[in-house]
Design an enzyme around this catalytic site. Structure first.
Site, PDB file in Angstrom:
ATOM      1  N   HIS A 167     -17.683  -5.561 -12.504  1.00 17.81           N
ATOM      2  CA  HIS A 167     -16.366  -5.307 -11.886  1.00 17.81           C
ATOM      3  C   HIS A 167     -15.435  -6.510 -11.872  1.00 17.81           C
ATOM      4  CE1 HIS A 167     -18.285  -7.259  -8.465  1.00 17.81           C
ATOM      5  NE2 HIS A 167     -17.062  -7.485  -8.007  1.00 17.81           N
TER       6      HIS A 167
HETATM    7  C1  UD1 Z   1     -13.181  -7.291  -4.231  1.00 18.50           C
HETATM    8  C2  UD1 Z   1     -13.383  -8.807  -4.096  1.00 18.50           C
HETATM    9  C3  UD1 Z   1     -14.567  -9.242  -4.945  1.00 18.50           C
HETATM   10  C4  UD1 Z   1     -15.795  -8.414  -4.628  1.00 18.50           C
HETATM   11  C5  UD1 Z   1     -15.464  -6.939  -4.781  1.00 18.50           C
HETATM   12  C6  UD1 Z   1     -16.643  -6.049  -4.470  1.00 18.50           C
HETATM   13  C7  UD1 Z   1     -11.320 -10.117  -3.767  1.00 18.50           C
HETATM   14  C8  UD1 Z   1     -10.381 -11.049  -4.421  1.00 18.50           C
HETATM   15  N1  UD1 Z   1     -12.219  -9.544  -4.583  1.00 18.50           N
HETATM   16  O1  UD1 Z   1     -12.817  -7.030  -5.579  1.00 18.50           O
HETATM   17  O2  UD1 Z   1     -14.832 -10.591  -4.673  1.00 18.50           O
HETATM   18  O3  UD1 Z   1     -16.843  -8.786  -5.478  1.00 18.50           O
HETATM   19  O4  UD1 Z   1     -14.388  -6.632  -3.903  1.00 18.50           O
HETATM   20  O5  UD1 Z   1     -16.316  -4.715  -4.640  1.00 18.50           O
HETATM   21  O6  UD1 Z   1     -11.255  -9.920  -2.578  1.00 18.50           O
HETATM   22  N2  UD1 Z   1     -10.740   0.611  -4.539  1.00 18.50           N
HETATM   23  C9  UD1 Z   1     -11.139   1.894  -4.201  1.00 18.50           C
HETATM   24  N3  UD1 Z   1     -11.731   2.089  -3.002  1.00 18.50           N
HETATM   25  C10 UD1 Z   1     -11.926   1.076  -2.121  1.00 18.50           C
HETATM   26  C11 UD1 Z   1     -11.499  -0.212  -2.473  1.00 18.50           C
HETATM   27  C12 UD1 Z   1     -10.920  -0.433  -3.696  1.00 18.50           C
HETATM   28  O7  UD1 Z   1     -10.994   2.837  -4.962  1.00 18.50           O
HETATM   29  O8  UD1 Z   1     -12.468   1.324  -1.032  1.00 18.50           O
HETATM   30  C13 UD1 Z   1     -10.109   0.403  -5.867  1.00 18.50           C
HETATM   31  C14 UD1 Z   1      -8.606   0.301  -5.781  1.00 18.50           C
HETATM   32  O9  UD1 Z   1      -8.066   0.951  -6.855  1.00 18.50           O
HETATM   33  C15 UD1 Z   1      -8.357  -1.205  -5.924  1.00 18.50           C
HETATM   34  C16 UD1 Z   1      -9.526  -1.649  -6.794  1.00 18.50           C
HETATM   35  O10 UD1 Z   1     -10.614  -0.802  -6.428  1.00 18.50           O
HETATM   36  O11 UD1 Z   1      -7.126  -1.492  -6.482  1.00 18.50           O
HETATM   37  C17 UD1 Z   1      -9.915  -3.061  -6.567  1.00 18.50           C
HETATM   38  O12 UD1 Z   1     -10.189  -3.320  -5.181  1.00 18.50           O
HETATM   39  P1  UD1 Z   1      -9.897  -4.768  -4.534  1.00 18.50           P
HETATM   40  O13 UD1 Z   1     -10.408  -4.831  -3.159  1.00 18.50           O
HETATM   41  O14 UD1 Z   1      -8.506  -5.161  -4.771  1.00 18.50           O
HETATM   42  O15 UD1 Z   1     -10.749  -5.751  -5.423  1.00 18.50           O
HETATM   43  P2  UD1 Z   1     -12.207  -5.601  -5.999  1.00 18.50           P
HETATM   44  O16 UD1 Z   1     -12.087  -5.607  -7.476  1.00 18.50           O
HETATM   45  O17 UD1 Z   1     -12.980  -4.507  -5.345  1.00 18.50           O
END
Ligand code: UD1
Length: 397
Positions: free
Chosen positions: A203
């Site tokens: 990811h």
């Molecule tokens: C975040 C953390 C990363 C961690 C990861 C674990 C930061 C900078 N990054 O990255 O260190 O390893 O979480 O998962 O904080 N989304 C959903 N459902 C959710 C949350 C997110 O569908 O409950 C989707 C959304 O489209 C979002 C994307 O996942 O835009 C990314 O989520 P985000 O929290 O921005 O970053 P991660 O890539 O998950």
């Protein structure tokens, strides 16, 4: 003495679970759990609270997704209001996600003490958002709890004074050791028809946000799946990109099994019974170290080098050839007996809470003097507090 503990995203939940439990054991009732809502859906958040029996958060800031600055700013604004309302003595943040940095910043600007759990990890790769979060959070936190001596040494090299650094061990491993039996009793995902498989997690933006890179990675993974079937619980960010780049369909005929994100117990159960793990996650490198499962990390660097020196982890970057070679080597190698890093013993959270309860304001003046005197004598923090608490019967254990 009031403590405010912050959780925001998936990798935070297994770190706050044992800290909440340690506060409960020490009968510290003035603890508020704040969920920033960075991760918000059932698969990325709620299921972890259920699996790990974490109490329902006292507050949820519901910040949701957004760009880094949007997310960080939303957490800061909402968390500042929480701090103003509840006036905690300590804010405790864990890990390296945007919520970690945002809450540390907001609290510190209000003059509140901040403790960072999992401090000092450094990949030395400033293109990773997490590395920026780690550097900035450590720079402003008052107490830095580290998972290993390499992390403590990183902080010393950055000029952090010794009194701020406290090597306590790994709260993620507290959770793993507490839950491994339960995890092993979980059924494997129903879609899985094989008993010998590799697990894949992927990811990191650096691996999944570029079409050419993700395409090349999947070509290699599809090829590898001819030697060993691969189970892939897909992160939402990765699912979105696999669909967008037209890669998801190419997995259809391969032995890569795409499934939804798993919650904690099924994921650990799946991993512990696998032949090997392919990953770009941070926490998985640590979990496989303890489980003794070969871990092939598809990154050029790691902030957790102890998993390579003592554990089962090897770094292969994202070069398809190196990934293929590492998988074949792992499949043909005899099982290795790895050493357990110091203090990855299930008691890290208790050490953290004992240190926090010994900080100014928690105990009377006499006790404080006692602690400082013993600290000067170089005793381990946990021993000091253990002794002091017994001496003064501050808590009934
Ligand atoms: C975040 C953390 C990363 C961690 C990861 C674990 C930061 C900078 N990054 O990255 O260190 O390893 O979480 O998962 O904080 N989304 C959903 N459902 C959710 C949350 C997110 O569908 O409950 C989707 C959304 O489209 C979002 C994307 O996942 O835009 C990314 O989520 P985000 O929290 O921005 O970053 P991660 O890539 O998950």
């Amino acid at each position: 003495m009031k403590h405010l503990l912050v959780a925001g995203a998936r990798p935070n939940f297994m770190k706050v679970a044992p800290i909440m439990e340690a506060f409960r054991v020490r009968e510290q009732k003035q603890v508020l759990l704040v969920h920033t809502g960075q991760h918000y859906d059932e698969e990325m958040s709620d299921n972890f609270f259920a699996d790990l029996q974490i109490p329902k958060p006292n507050l949820n800031l519901e910040v949701g997704s957004g760009s880094h600055s949007q997310q960080t700013a939303r957490v800061m604004t909402a968390f500042e209001a929480v701090c103003n309302e509840h006036r905690p003595d300590w804010v405790i943040v864990v890990g390296d996600v945007n919520s970690t940095l945002a809450c540390a910043l907001a609290a510190k600007k209000l003059g509140i003490h901040v403790a960072h759990v999992e401090a000092g990890l450094r990949s030395r790769d400033r293109s990773m958002p997490e590395e920026i979060n780690r550097l900035c959070t450590d720079a402003i936190s008052d107490l830095l709890f580290t998972t290993d001596e390499m992390a403590s040494e990183n902080l010393r090299r950055e000029g952090v004074s010794e009194e701020r650094i406290c090597f306590v061990g790994n709260t993620m491993i507290d959770t793993l050791l507490r839950n491994i039996d339960k995890a092993l009793s979980m059924p494997l995902p129903t879609e899985l028809e094989v008993r010998e498989y590799a697990v894949l997690t992927l990811h990191r933006p650096s691996n999944v946000d570029s079409k050419p890179k993700l395409t090349a990675l999947f070509e290699a993974l599809i090829d590898i799946s001819r030697s060993i079937p691969i189970v892939f619980p897909v992160h939402p960010r990765t699912r979105h990109n696999l669909q967008q780049f037209g890669i998801e369909d190419t997995c259809g005929d391969s032995r890569i099994k795409l499934i939804g994100p798993l919650s904690y117990l099924p994921f650990i159960g799946l991993t512990a019974r696998s032949l090997l793990v392919l990953t770009d996650s941070g926490g998985v490198q640590e979990e496989t170290t303890v489980l003794g499962i070969p871990c092939i990390t598809m990154r050029p660097n790691t902030e957790r080098p102890i998993t390579c020196t003592m554990g089962t982890n090897i770094l292969v970057g994202s070069e398809p050839e190196r990934i293929r070679a590492a998988v074949l080597a792992a499949l043909n190698a005899p099982p290795r007996k790895n050493k357990m890093p110091d203090k990855w013993d299930g008691n890290a959270a208790m050490r953290i809470v004992d240190v926090l309860l010994s900080e100014p304001g928690a105990l009377n003046e006499h006790t404080q003097k006692n602690i400082l005197a013993k600290k000067r004598n170089g005793d381990a923090a946990s021993q000091i507090v253990e002794g002091v608490l017994n001496e003064h019967s501050v808590s009934s254990r």
